[in-house]
Write a protein that holds these residues in place. Sequence first.
Motif, PDB file in Angstrom:
ATOM      1  N   PHE A 127       0.834  -1.203   0.000  1.00 55.17           N
ATOM      2  CA  PHE A 127       0.000   0.000   0.000  1.00 55.17           C
ATOM      3  C   PHE A 127       0.872   1.257   0.000  1.00 55.17           C
ATOM      4  O   PHE A 127       0.576   2.233  -0.692  1.00 55.17           O
ATOM      5  N   LYS A 128       1.940   1.195   0.764  1.00 53.84           N
ATOM      6  CA  LYS A 128       2.849   2.338   0.796  1.00 53.84           C
ATOM      7  C   LYS A 128       3.478   2.570  -0.582  1.00 53.84           C
ATOM      8  O   LYS A 128       3.528   3.703  -1.079  1.00 53.84           O
ATOM      9  N   GLU A 129       3.925   1.503  -1.195  1.00 52.94           N
ATOM     10  CA  GLU A 129       4.530   1.630  -2.524  1.00 52.94           C
ATOM     11  C   GLU A 129       3.504   2.123  -3.543  1.00 52.94           C
ATOM     12  O   GLU A 129       3.832   2.953  -4.408  1.00 52.94           O
ATOM     13  N   TYR A 130       2.279   1.640  -3.425  1.00 50.32           N
ATOM     14  CA  TYR A 130       1.236   2.066  -4.373  1.00 50.32           C
ATOM     15  C   TYR A 130       0.980   3.561  -4.251  1.00 50.32           C
ATOM     16  O   TYR A 130       0.953   4.283  -5.263  1.00 50.32           O
ATOM     17  N   PHE A 131       0.781   4.037  -3.034  1.00 47.64           N
ATOM     18  CA  PHE A 131       0.474   5.464  -2.867  1.00 47.64           C
ATOM     19  C   PHE A 131       1.674   6.336  -3.245  1.00 47.64           C
ATOM     20  O   PHE A 131       1.499   7.465  -3.715  1.00 47.64           O
ATOM     21  N   GLU A 132       2.891   5.833  -3.049  1.00 48.70           N
ATOM     22  CA  GLU A 132       4.054   6.597  -3.510  1.00 48.70           C
ATOM     23  C   GLU A 132       4.071   6.704  -5.023  1.00 48.70           C
ATOM     24  O   GLU A 132       4.387   7.762  -5.583  1.00 48.70           O
ATOM     25  N   SER A 133       3.727   5.620  -5.724  1.00 45.24           N
ATOM     26  CA  SER A 133       3.700   5.676  -7.193  1.00 45.24           C
ATOM     27  C   SER A 133       2.596   6.600  -7.683  1.00 45.24           C
ATOM     28  O   SER A 133       2.762   7.325  -8.676  1.00 45.24           O
ATOM     29  N   VAL A 134       1.436   6.589  -6.993  1.00 41.72           N
ATOM     30  CA  VAL A 134       0.323   7.467  -7.387  1.00 41.72           C
ATOM     31  C   VAL A 134       0.712   8.924  -7.186  1.00 41.72           C
ATOM     32  O   VAL A 134       0.481   9.775  -8.051  1.00 41.72           O
ATOM     33  N   THR A 135       1.296   9.229  -6.009  1.00 47.02           N
ATOM     34  CA  THR A 135       1.649  10.628  -5.738  1.00 47.02           C
ATOM     35  C   THR A 135       2.790  11.108  -6.625  1.00 47.02           C
ATOM     36  O   THR A 135       2.834  12.286  -6.991  1.00 47.02           O
ATOM     37  N   ASP A 136       3.734  10.211  -6.966  1.00 46.66           N
ATOM     38  CA  ASP A 136       4.778  10.607  -7.914  1.00 46.66           C
ATOM     39  C   ASP A 136       4.169  11.030  -9.239  1.00 46.66           C
ATOM     40  O   ASP A 136       4.577  12.038  -9.841  1.00 46.66           O
ATOM     41  N   PHE A 137       3.196  10.273  -9.710  1.00 47.80           N
ATOM     42  CA  PHE A 137       2.526  10.588 -10.975  1.00 47.80           C
ATOM     43  C   PHE A 137       1.694  11.859 -10.840  1.00 47.80           C
ATOM     44  O   PHE A 137       1.619  12.685 -11.759  1.00 47.80           O
ATOM     45  N   MET A 138       1.095  12.029  -9.667  1.00 43.56           N
ATOM     46  CA  MET A 138       0.248  13.199  -9.430  1.00 43.56           C
ATOM     47  C   MET A 138       1.065  14.484  -9.397  1.00 43.56           C
ATOM     48  O   MET A 138       0.668  15.515  -9.949  1.00 43.56           O
ATOM     49  N   VAL A 139       2.242  14.436  -8.732  1.00 47.99           N
ATOM     50  CA  VAL A 139       3.070  15.636  -8.539  1.00 47.99           C
ATOM     51  C   VAL A 139       3.501  16.237  -9.869  1.00 47.99           C
ATOM     52  O   VAL A 139       3.537  17.466 -10.047  1.00 47.99           O
ATOM     53  N   VAL A 140       3.841  15.397 -10.826  1.00 44.08           N
ATOM     54  CA  VAL A 140       4.302  15.897 -12.132  1.00 44.08           C
ATOM     55  C   VAL A 140       3.137  16.130 -13.089  1.00 44.08           C
ATOM     56  O   VAL A 140       3.316  16.230 -14.293  1.00 44.08           O
ATOM     57  N   LYS A 141       1.923  16.201 -12.514  1.00 44.55           N
ATOM     58  CA  LYS A 141       0.704  16.481 -13.287  1.00 44.55           C
ATOM     59  C   LYS A 141       0.437  15.423 -14.353  1.00 44.55           C
ATOM     60  O   LYS A 141      -0.003  15.711 -15.461  1.00 44.55           O
ATOM     61  N   GLY A 142       0.705  14.198 -13.991  1.00 40.30           N
ATOM     62  CA  GLY A 142       0.486  13.100 -14.920  1.00 40.30           C
ATOM     63  C   GLY A 142      -0.978  12.881 -15.227  1.00 40.30           C
ATOM     64  O   GLY A 142      -1.354  12.626 -16.386  1.00 40.30           O
ATOM     65  N   PHE A 143      -1.850  13.003 -14.196  1.00 47.29           N
ATOM     66  CA  PHE A 143      -3.290  12.841 -14.429  1.00 47.29           C
ATOM     67  C   PHE A 143      -3.824  13.973 -15.298  1.00 47.29           C
ATOM     68  O   PHE A 143      -4.702  13.763 -16.144  1.00 47.29           O
TER      69      PHE A 143
END
Length: 971
Positions: A127-143
């Motif tokens: 879960f920790k790894e998943y949320f880190e990957s999501v937030t990494d993508f979110m920070v660089v405006k990937g969504f």
Amino acid sequence: MATDTSFSRRLARREFRSSKDARLSVGSSVMKIISSTSVESLLTAEEDFLEYLSFLSTVALNALLRAGAVDPGNVKLLQHFNESFHGLWELISASYKTLKQSHEQNLALDTDELYLLQQAPGFVHIFKEYFESVTDFMVVKGFDRAAKQASSYWKSNKKVLRQMIKDTSDGPVHVLLQRVFIDPFRNHVQHYTLFLSNLTEDSEAEPLSDVLNTFVELQRHISQILDEASQTKILWSQISNKLTLALCHPERRLQEDSRNVPVAVANGRYERVLLFNDMLVFLQGHESKSFDLKTVWVDSTVKQKSEPNNYLLRIITPEDEVVLCAKEPQCQGLWLWKINQLIRQVLNGSRDYPLWGKAGEVTNPPTCRFSTYTFRNEGRFKEATYEGDMSWGKPHGKGTLKWADGRNHVGDFKFGQEDGFGICLIPNSSQDRYDCYKCHWRSGSMEGYGICEYADESVYKGYFKDNMRHGFGILECGAPDTNPFKYTGNWDRDKRSGYGVWESKNKGERYIGMWLNNNRHGPAIILTDSGACYQGIFNSNKMVGTGILLSEDSTMYEGEFTEDRLMAGKGKLTFSNGFTLVGTFNRNASLGLHTQGVLNTTSAHEDETTKRKFQLGAELFPVEERWNGIFEPFLKFLESGCQGETEEFFLGFHVKSSKKLQKSQEYLYCERDKDEVSGKIEDIIKEISVFQKQEDLQLYLEKAFKSSHHPFKKLLKILLLVYQATYSGVGANLHLLSMAQEEIKYYGKKLLEFCRALLATAGERNGHRNCILDEDEEMSDTWAYTLILPLILPRFHPDLFMLYMLYHEQEDGFYWQGIIRLGHLTDTKLLEFLDVQKQLWPLKDVKLTTNQRYSIVRHKCFHSATECLQKIITTVDPKEKLEIILKTYSEIERTVSRVVDKDYKLPMDDLLPLLIYVVSRAGIQHLGAEINFIRDLMDPSNRGGIYDFLLTALESCYEHIQKEEIRHYTC
């Protein structure tokens, strides 16, 4: 849409199950048993979440992957995103399978069998790894970018996205897209926490409580990293594109902003301060200055007198210092706490869990830490990359410096400078190789003992100061394409200056004398392999004024020379037969050497012998001034109180160097032989502090001179090198005997001085005075002969005794002729020839057959005394040699006493003939060299005593055997 309707039904079913499960109790008060109802509740939750993951993968994740495929910047992030998503999916699937199997068999589960509890660390990790990957993508405006790239697809599925998160508002697509990958996952972690909480209420088992706390902390962790990601994304939207491009990184998170917690930079150098999880950034317009947190130190003790109401923080980095000013102490404290916590986290290689630790918990980072930094500012380290220990922004401890041009330095650093042992490699472009410096450094410069291997294959071993060869050192060049040479002597600021020995292998020549600025300058001796010896004065490599030339056949010239050491001018030539020629010598290209002068054909034998054995150098080079460069570093070390950290400075001890060198030190200090003493100065002080008798010190010194890592052995090794450089090979010349003999004595005196200093230091540290060597100056000389010389002479004896043999070659030759002549005589003939009284002849000790007569006996009389005297060549200790002579006398007297059948004290008239007999039968070669070796190096306190008397008697026998009447005696 069919898909939409099906998913809506599933959502409705999940809501009903969730409300039902919320009303269910655990159903059993048994500590380790989970009721089937609870199992069913968790099973339903896992089933619904798996359905959600499957639908999310179909509707959203695959679309994201397709959109990201055309955006190179998102490929790696999406790959990590996808891997963590499916890793989570697989873990939930495994949990579901175990629950379903138990439910189908209608079995109650033991807590030990619950997959969620068994794999709790795995759940937390994924879960920790998943949320880190999501937030990494979110920070660089990937969504945001994915929503734009496939806008038509997301518009058609916007309603589905809202249904997936139960959102009735009409928000932007990229926000909905982001939420469907976050909200249900957070809710599922919350469901796990609630489930574990219910289990814990019915069981006080400690493992259950620990797992529950882990999931509670996971929830906090998820909230924190989502908040950080959201704030960081907002920051990238606020600052310029230039700054965003320079600073934005998927894993970088904003931790503090000076606009939120006010803090200003002193002197207005920067307008905004940003603290990230990996760096500290200062902004000024569209420019930024960033510092890696691994190389940041914070000092809160700095004060500002001009504005006492300001609360300051000094930010220290390897090349910059920035002062932060806060108006409130709370702001200062918050920045200090956050910066130090982040530094500690980045040094540990992971964020805290939870990120900021427990309330009130403060763990400051270490001031000394391993760091990597590349220097940019002007200075010695410009463009060098340092990797190693740093403290307060400075290299401090073990480290490596590497420059782009190939230079590198590995070793000890102190307060930003090379200090301690280090190895430096400097590329040599002309040789396409490296100059390698392995030596001691102080305050950024080579200082102390070092070994340097140059690109031209020359090697220097000696002392440095301010990066230059200074003090004693040996420079040797053996490259075959150059003129091989070896210089052993003193250096001054990288130039040969002072006393030194130069040997040119090609020329077969050795220069012993004074130097100045790399030139031969001052009194000197030159030895050649042809046997010629020069003594004179040099000026800038040229011989000037008058001098002396001794040829191999003992011809001696005293007078003027040319600059190239050719006889020219007024002088006196003494031939080997004693004739002298006094006049003016000239050289002509066609006629060669010619002279006008007076030839004297009368010669005195004594003058001839004196000239032949003329001693060079003893008065030119006072022994106290020859090798000060060797003794001074040791004396300074002793005067400093023998501090352990200065040990390597004077003798090259590498006690605290790299791991590889430390491993070698384990052998030096931990695996030595049982009879080998320690070489560490602290161990030395400890061992000698308990000595009370001379025997204790003598036994210790005997071991110390054999221990390869003891300071005395290292010093003795250097002394042996300079001794051989001067007196062996070409230097094995009879005209250097006086120099060589007085040098050995001086070594003994200096080593005794060091012993005395060590004992004094040991006494000071233990609060009492050690008086083993507490005698007057006269006694000090005695100790040098009785304590030190016997221990060091075996190393120097081969070279020294060679000089004695050369010096006494003629006398020993005459003596040996006499020995051969006397050896032809039978015992009775020899005793009769020597006028030994017949009543003293030990013939009754001789056993004869019936057909033998006393007159044919050889080498039977005084046999014990003869064997005893022959042992004189088995030792190099003058005292032991004297004891052998004394024992020989005792054996003679004992034999005579047995013959006369009473105690008999031999008068000199009886002793000398008998001693001559024993000497002739012992047949000791080079007896003249032995006698003079003993006399020169024996304890001065023995002069005038029995030892001196017997040595004089032995010398008289030696001189008697040389006489012509004996050498030419015929039976």
